[in-house]
Motif scaffolding. Structure first.
Motif, PDB file in Angstrom:
ATOM      1  N   UNK A  99       0.787  -1.212   0.000  1.00  0.00           N
ATOM      2  CA  UNK A  99       0.000   0.000   0.000  1.00  0.00           C
ATOM      3  C   UNK A  99       0.824   1.270   0.000  1.00  0.00           C
ATOM      4  N   UNK A 100       2.058   1.219  -0.489  1.00  0.00           N
ATOM      5  CA  UNK A 100       2.884   2.412  -0.531  1.00  0.00           C
ATOM      6  C   UNK A 100       3.221   2.740  -1.980  1.00  0.00           C
ATOM      7  N   UNK A 101       3.808   3.896  -2.155  1.00  0.00           N
ATOM      8  CA  UNK A 101       4.241   4.315  -3.486  1.00  0.00           C
ATOM      9  C   UNK A 101       5.761   4.419  -3.529  1.00  0.00           C
ATOM     10  N   UNK A 102       6.438   3.505  -2.848  1.00  0.00           N
ATOM     11  CA  UNK A 102       7.889   3.541  -2.866  1.00  0.00           C
ATOM     12  C   UNK A 102       8.387   3.536  -4.304  1.00  0.00           C
ATOM     13  N   UNK A 103       9.356   4.416  -4.584  1.00  0.00           N
ATOM     14  CA  UNK A 103       9.834   4.562  -5.960  1.00  0.00           C
ATOM     15  C   UNK A 103      10.688   3.357  -6.338  1.00  0.00           C
ATOM     16  N   UNK A 104      10.084   2.476  -7.143  1.00  0.00           N
ATOM     17  CA  UNK A 104      10.801   1.326  -7.639  1.00  0.00           C
ATOM     18  C   UNK A 104      11.311   1.645  -9.035  1.00  0.00           C
ATOM     19  N   UNK A 105      11.814   0.619  -9.717  1.00  0.00           N
ATOM     20  CA  UNK A 105      12.475   0.865 -11.000  1.00  0.00           C
ATOM     21  C   UNK A 105      11.526   1.484 -12.027  1.00  0.00           C
ATOM     22  N   UNK A 106      10.245   1.116 -11.991  1.00  0.00           N
ATOM     23  CA  UNK A 106       9.298   1.646 -12.972  1.00  0.00           C
ATOM     24  C   UNK A 106       8.967   3.107 -12.703  1.00  0.00           C
ATOM     25  N   UNK A 107       9.064   3.567 -11.443  1.00  0.00           N
ATOM     26  CA  UNK A 107       8.710   4.938 -11.109  1.00  0.00           C
ATOM     27  C   UNK A 107       9.872   5.912 -11.300  1.00  0.00           C
ATOM     28  N   UNK A 108      11.094   5.428 -11.241  1.00  0.00           N
ATOM     29  CA  UNK A 108      12.253   6.316 -11.289  1.00  0.00           C
ATOM     30  C   UNK A 108      12.492   6.849 -12.698  1.00  0.00           C
ATOM     31  N   UNK A 109      12.927   8.123 -12.784  1.00  0.00           N
ATOM     32  CA  UNK A 109      13.287   8.696 -14.083  1.00  0.00           C
ATOM     33  C   UNK A 109      14.666   8.238 -14.534  1.00  0.00           C
ATOM     34  N   UNK A 110      15.475   7.753 -13.626  1.00  0.00           N
ATOM     35  CA  UNK A 110      16.863   7.446 -13.947  1.00  0.00           C
ATOM     36  C   UNK A 110      16.978   6.175 -14.784  1.00  0.00           C
ATOM     37  N   UNK A 111      17.936   6.216 -15.715  1.00  0.00           N
ATOM     38  CA  UNK A 111      18.225   5.065 -16.564  1.00  0.00           C
ATOM     39  C   UNK A 111      19.678   4.648 -16.346  1.00  0.00           C
ATOM     40  N   UNK A 112      19.950   3.380 -16.631  1.00  0.00           N
ATOM     41  CA  UNK A 112      21.318   2.901 -16.550  1.00  0.00           C
ATOM     42  C   UNK A 112      21.917   2.988 -15.159  1.00  0.00           C
ATOM     43  N   UNK A 113      21.078   3.003 -14.132  1.00  0.00           N
ATOM     44  CA  UNK A 113      21.557   3.123 -12.757  1.00  0.00           C
ATOM     45  C   UNK A 113      21.247   1.833 -12.006  1.00  0.00           C
ATOM     46  N   UNK A 114      22.283   1.265 -11.367  1.00  0.00           N
ATOM     47  CA  UNK A 114      22.131   0.001 -10.658  1.00  0.00           C
ATOM     48  C   UNK A 114      22.704   0.156  -9.253  1.00  0.00           C
ATOM     49  N   UNK A 115      21.934  -0.289  -8.280  1.00  0.00           N
ATOM     50  CA  UNK A 115      22.388  -0.315  -6.896  1.00  0.00           C
ATOM     51  C   UNK A 115      22.402  -1.763  -6.437  1.00  0.00           C
ATOM     52  N   UNK A 116      23.585  -2.258  -6.077  1.00  0.00           N
ATOM     53  CA  UNK A 116      23.732  -3.643  -5.639  1.00  0.00           C
ATOM     54  C   UNK A 116      23.817  -3.665  -4.110  1.00  0.00           C
ATOM     55  N   UNK A 117      22.900  -4.362  -3.426  1.00  0.00           N
ATOM     56  CA  UNK A 117      22.996  -4.448  -1.966  1.00  0.00           C
ATOM     57  C   UNK A 117      24.335  -5.031  -1.536  1.00  0.00           C
ATOM     58  N   UNK A 118      24.882  -4.488  -0.445  1.00  0.00           N
ATOM     59  CA  UNK A 118      26.192  -4.927   0.014  1.00  0.00           C
ATOM     60  C   UNK A 118      26.202  -6.395   0.430  1.00  0.00           C
ATOM     61  N   UNK A 119      25.065  -6.883   0.937  1.00  0.00           N
ATOM     62  CA  UNK A 119      25.035  -8.299   1.323  1.00  0.00           C
ATOM     63  C   UNK A 119      25.173  -9.203   0.104  1.00  0.00           C
ATOM     64  N   UNK A 120      24.698  -8.756  -1.065  1.00  0.00           N
ATOM     65  CA  UNK A 120      24.908  -9.519  -2.292  1.00  0.00           C
ATOM     66  C   UNK A 120      26.361  -9.428  -2.750  1.00  0.00           C
ATOM     67  N   UNK A 121      26.967  -8.244  -2.623  1.00  0.00           N
ATOM     68  CA  UNK A 121      28.373  -8.083  -3.006  1.00  0.00           C
ATOM     69  C   UNK A 121      29.257  -9.022  -2.191  1.00  0.00           C
ATOM     70  N   UNK A 122      28.969  -9.135  -0.907  1.00  0.00           N
ATOM     71  CA  UNK A 122      29.782  -9.990  -0.038  1.00  0.00           C
ATOM     72  C   UNK A 122      29.502 -11.476  -0.267  1.00  0.00           C
ATOM     73  N   UNK A 123      28.344 -11.794  -0.845  1.00  0.00           N
ATOM     74  CA  UNK A 123      27.983 -13.202  -1.035  1.00  0.00           C
ATOM     75  C   UNK A 123      28.460 -13.773  -2.358  1.00  0.00           C
ATOM     76  N   UNK A 124      28.767 -12.922  -3.336  1.00  0.00           N
ATOM     77  CA  UNK A 124      29.201 -13.405  -4.653  1.00  0.00           C
ATOM     78  C   UNK A 124      30.555 -14.098  -4.527  1.00  0.00           C
ATOM     79  N   UNK A 125      30.759 -15.257  -5.178  1.00  0.00           N
ATOM     80  CA  UNK A 125      32.066 -15.947  -5.118  1.00  0.00           C
ATOM     81  C   UNK A 125      33.203 -15.027  -5.522  1.00  0.00           C
ATOM     82  N   UNK A 126      34.357 -15.217  -4.856  1.00  0.00           N
ATOM     83  CA  UNK A 126      35.474 -14.305  -5.048  1.00  0.00           C
ATOM     84  C   UNK A 126      36.755 -15.068  -5.337  1.00  0.00           C
ATOM     85  N   UNK A 127      37.627 -14.432  -6.136  1.00  0.00           N
ATOM     86  CA  UNK A 127      38.937 -14.985  -6.433  1.00  0.00           C
ATOM     87  C   UNK A 127      39.813 -14.940  -5.181  1.00  0.00           C
TER      88      UNK A 127
END
Length: 807
Positions: A122-150
């Motif tokens: 029941x909120x209007x939180x600005x998700x990807x469809x509402x934002x005017x910005x293009x080509x912008x990606x925000x990766x949560x830090x917990x995902x960055x830390x979880x990705x396999x690493x060299x």
């Protein structure tokens, strides 16, 4: 300087009129403003991008980079309810009086379980469809830390390479090639301060310690007016501000490096600190192996050379709450790579000896002083003083100590050093103004003093007769100014536009380069969940990177635009669509984008030229200018919450170059032109203590130049290689799978996470580079091996283990 001041005055007046027009839209008297900060309840850390929504009207806003928000609503006699929601945190509902505004300090509590999918209803939180910005990606830090690493080293840049439109240069490298651009065209900001070389270990690791970071955002296109100075992307990285409630630490021990981060209150709820350090021990681990190899060759212990390599990083930050409206931050980063080789002849206790020390080093130093000030409930100001330095140097030092015919001990010393550096001093002020929920106005300006030293040679000697003490290469100074204004304007419920203007100027050696850069982005909602988007941006770049290597060597040189070498210019056009999806009770984001980017005044070394002997006096004669084109399409599906998270990305792209003095003036593929690029990232949490993650990547092989034939011209002239068109050969396609299994153990003092990783899990022999090898014919004239090019592969399957902890 006078030219720059005149330019700044004129552009400031123009932008002032633009900003004043936007700010003149004063709200009606019967309105109230709610403003303040949103922070983590347990640490006091500012939260970026939190949705603060008025559910009754659907009006809402989001916290800025510093956790501040402002929302103006119609005044009413009844109670106003605001909803604050953020992924990974519990929602908070605030009941407030509607007849007067209020300054709020909202504290959100983290979700009770790592597996909880926080659903916003029941909120209007600005998700990807509402934002005017293009080509912008925000990766949560917990995902960055979880990705396999060299080698178990979590790396922000390697995670970003898994996004559509972003490529790595070669196997294991962390350079970012964004939408056909080169690494120097990326503006990499650490707490608002530019980092010029973000690589360690010749490009295999980045300088960013994920434990010390708060937010990572990559902008590939549709650049807002507040960003300038680069053509291809903006990587905006924010450090943590330090836990204001209690002392906390985390770190890890890996195969080649260890790290530790400590944070806590200096004075609870008033001041905090964070320090983070990392160092490799490659030199320590390899020293016994090198010594054993030299011993097997019969080299005495006293004369065995010492050869080693290491790198380190150190971050520090202090956060001080001066008042409810003022905060002061002081942050610094330093990091360096060092390779050394030390040779000695003669016993260690002998008075007579000879020694030669060779060193190769490069590193960054940044510092920033930032002041946040809430001017009033609708106007937020941020003032930033920064210093940034990158330096590369290589040197050799020789010392000989011998007795002369008179039996007197004499010492001769000689040193030769080559160095290159760039230094920036900057002052910047940014303002966020929110007069109405339908307007979000940003404006500000920046001044940068650049000091370039493209190349310098220093020689010193203890012999007064040889007189070799000299320095070749002097500094070049440049001044850059930028002013901007933009407004994120909700025209109707379906149409939202971000329009802005940026005015840049660069003065160097008596020449002024002005640049007028309009920026425009818009989205139109077809439904509440589906949007069409378009954007345009004109950009300029006043610095160049002279590169003669594709593997991230520090010999790349930073040079300024000059009266002979023009600034780089580019335009980017983009169109796309975005949709918020809900499938089997799970939330997904889908985006499709197409782009076209022409680039002008790119530079390359001329044929046969390189950095050796390059100084500020002659580098302009070693380069040539040309043009580039990049275009393509991207598909991105991302899931940020739930037991299973991750994304799928695919890019179809073309990137070409044309230089009048290269490839006979014909169009040729950029070295990292990659037709197809695909990535899959999956992170699954089996339980709060067991996690499995995996990535798979595929890319068309890199374009390289190979000889089409080899001709013998006789004993006097040797042989001649007939090279075909530039970058006309494709190496084999690249693909690889990485896996990581992590198990968390709870302790009384905190927790320990043991991780086992496999890099290149099915041991694909991916091409790193190719070389020519002569054939072999036996004594009977039988061909045992045909001549031809051979492929070198760098990494087979590589297992690694790391132990991480926090308390």
């Amino acid at each position: 300087m006078l030219q720059l001041l005149r330019f700044a005055t004129a552009t400031g007046a123009l932008l002032g009129l633009t900003t004043a027009a936007a700010m003149a839209q004063q709200p009606a008297p019967a309105r109230v403003t709610f403003s303040g900060y949103v922070r983590d309840a347990s640490t006091g850390e500012n939260l970026i991008g939190v949705a603060v929504v008025h559910p009754a009207s659907g009006q809402g806003t989001a916290t800025n980079t510093y956790g501040f928000f402002s929302l103006t609503l119609p005044a009413a006699d009844s109670t106003t309810r605001l909803l604050a929601s953020y992924l990974g945190y519990q929602r908070q509902v605030l009941a407030l009086k509607s007849d007067k505004g209020k300054t709020l300090d909202i504290r959100l509590k983290p979700a009770t379980s790592e597996l909880q999918n926080v659903e916003i209803v029941g909120t209007k939180q600005e998700q990807i469809a509402q934002s005017t910005r293009m080509g912008t990606v925000n990766i949560p830090l917990n995902q960055i830390k979880a990705v396999p690493a060299l080698f178990g080293e979590r790396d922000v840049l390697k995670v970003l390479q898994l996004l559509p439109g972003v490529q790595s240069g070669a196997e294991g490298q962390n350079g970012l090639y964004v939408r056909g651009g080169s690494p120097d065209q990326n503006l990499i900001l650490l707490d608002g301060t530019p980092v010029y070389n973000a690589s360690h270990l010749f490009g295999f690791f980045s300088v960013f310690n994920a434990d010390a970071l708060n937010n990572v955002e990559l902008v590939k296109g549709g650049f807002p007016a507040r960003y300038g100075g680069r053509l291809s992307s903006v990587l905006d990285i924010s450090m943590k501000e330090g836990n204001m409630q209690e002392f906390h630490g985390e770190g890890g021990i890996g195969l080649i490096a260890s790290r530790v981060t400590l944070e806590g209150p200096i004075k609870k709820d008033t001041a905090s600190f964070i320090v983070s350090a990392r160092r490799t021990y490659i030199d320590v681990l390899t020293r016994p192996l090198v010594s054993a190899a030299l011993a097997s060759q019969g080299i005495p212990r006293d004369e065995r050379p010492k050869i080693g390599y290491y790198f380190y990083d150190f971050n520090a930050k202090v956060n001080w709450k001066l008042s409810p409206r003022d905060r002061l931050y002081l942050s610094a980063y330093t990091g360096r790579d060092a390779f050394y080789a030390r040779f000695r002849e003669g016993a260690r206790n002998s008075e007579e000896f000879s020694r030669i020390n060779t060193e190769l080093g490069w590193g960054n130093l940044t510092s920033a002083l930032r002041w946040n000030h809430v001017v009033n409930d609708r106007l937020f100001a941020n003032t930033h003083l920064t210093f940034s330095r990158y330096q590369f140097d290589v040197g050799v030092e020789q010392e000989n100590r011998r007795r002369n015919p008179d039996n007197q001990l004499e010492t001769e010393k000689f040193s030769l050093r080559y160095l290159s550096n760039i230094r920036d001093w900057s002052i910047k002020s940014d303002f966020d103004y929110v007069p109405l929920p339908n307007h979000y106005v940003r404006f500000g300006g920046q001044y940068i003093w650049h000091q370039f030293r493209p190349g310098a040679v220093q020689a010193k000697s203890s012999d007064p007769n040889s007189n070799p003490n000299f320095t070749l290469g002097k500094r070049v100074y440049g001044q850059e100014v930028g002013l901007y204004a933009e407004d994120d304007y909700k025209v109707t419920e379906r149409l939202k536009v971000n329009g802005g203007l940026r005015l840049n100027g660069f003065a160097v050696q008596g020449k002024l380069f002005p640049s007028l850069e309009p920026r425009l982005a818009a989205r139109f909602l077809l439904t509440d969940e589906v949007a069409l988007k378009a954007s345009y941006a004109r950009t300029s770049q006043f610095i160049h990177l002279l590169t003669n290597s594709g593997i991230g060597l520090p010999t790349d040189l930073w040079v300024p635009a000059t009266p002979k070498i023009k600034p780089q210019r580019a335009q980017q056009f983009a169109v796309g669509a975005a949709r918020n999806l809900r499938f089997h009770g799970e939330d997904y984001e889908l985006s499709l984008e197409g782009y076209y980017k022409p680039m002008h005044n790119l530079i390359e070394f001329r044929e046969g030229a390189d950095f050796l002997g390059t100084t500020d006096n002659n580098w302009e004669d070693k380069v040539t200018s040309g043009r580039g084109w990049a275009y393509g399409g991207e598909v991105f599906v991302q899931k940020k919450s739930g037991r299973t998270t991750g994304w799928i990305g695919y890019t179809l792209a073309w990137s070409t170059r044309r230089f009048a003095e290269l490839n006979q003036g014909q169009l040729y593929p950029f070295k990292y032109d990659r037709r197809h690029d695909a990535s899959l990232v999956v992170i699954h949490q089996f339980s709060p203590t067991l996690r499995l993650s995996g990535t798979w990547v595929y890319g068309t092989g890199n374009a390289i130049t190979l000889s089409r034939g080899r001709f013998l011209l006789g004993s006097d002239f040797g042989q001649f290689d007939d090279y075909g068109p530039r970058n006309s050969y494709r190496m084999r396609a690249y693909h690889r799978m990485d896996l990581d299994l992590s198990k968390t153990k709870k302790k009384k003092w905190g927790e320990v996470v043991n991780s086992f990783s496999l890099y290149n899990a099915y041991s694909r022999r991916n091409p790193y580079f190719m070389y020519y090898r002569e054939g072999y014919t036996d004594q009977n004239g039988n061909v045992r091996e045909k001549p031809g090019y051979r492929q070198i592969s760098l990494f087979p399957i590589l297992p690694s283990f790391s132990k991480n902890f926090n308390f």
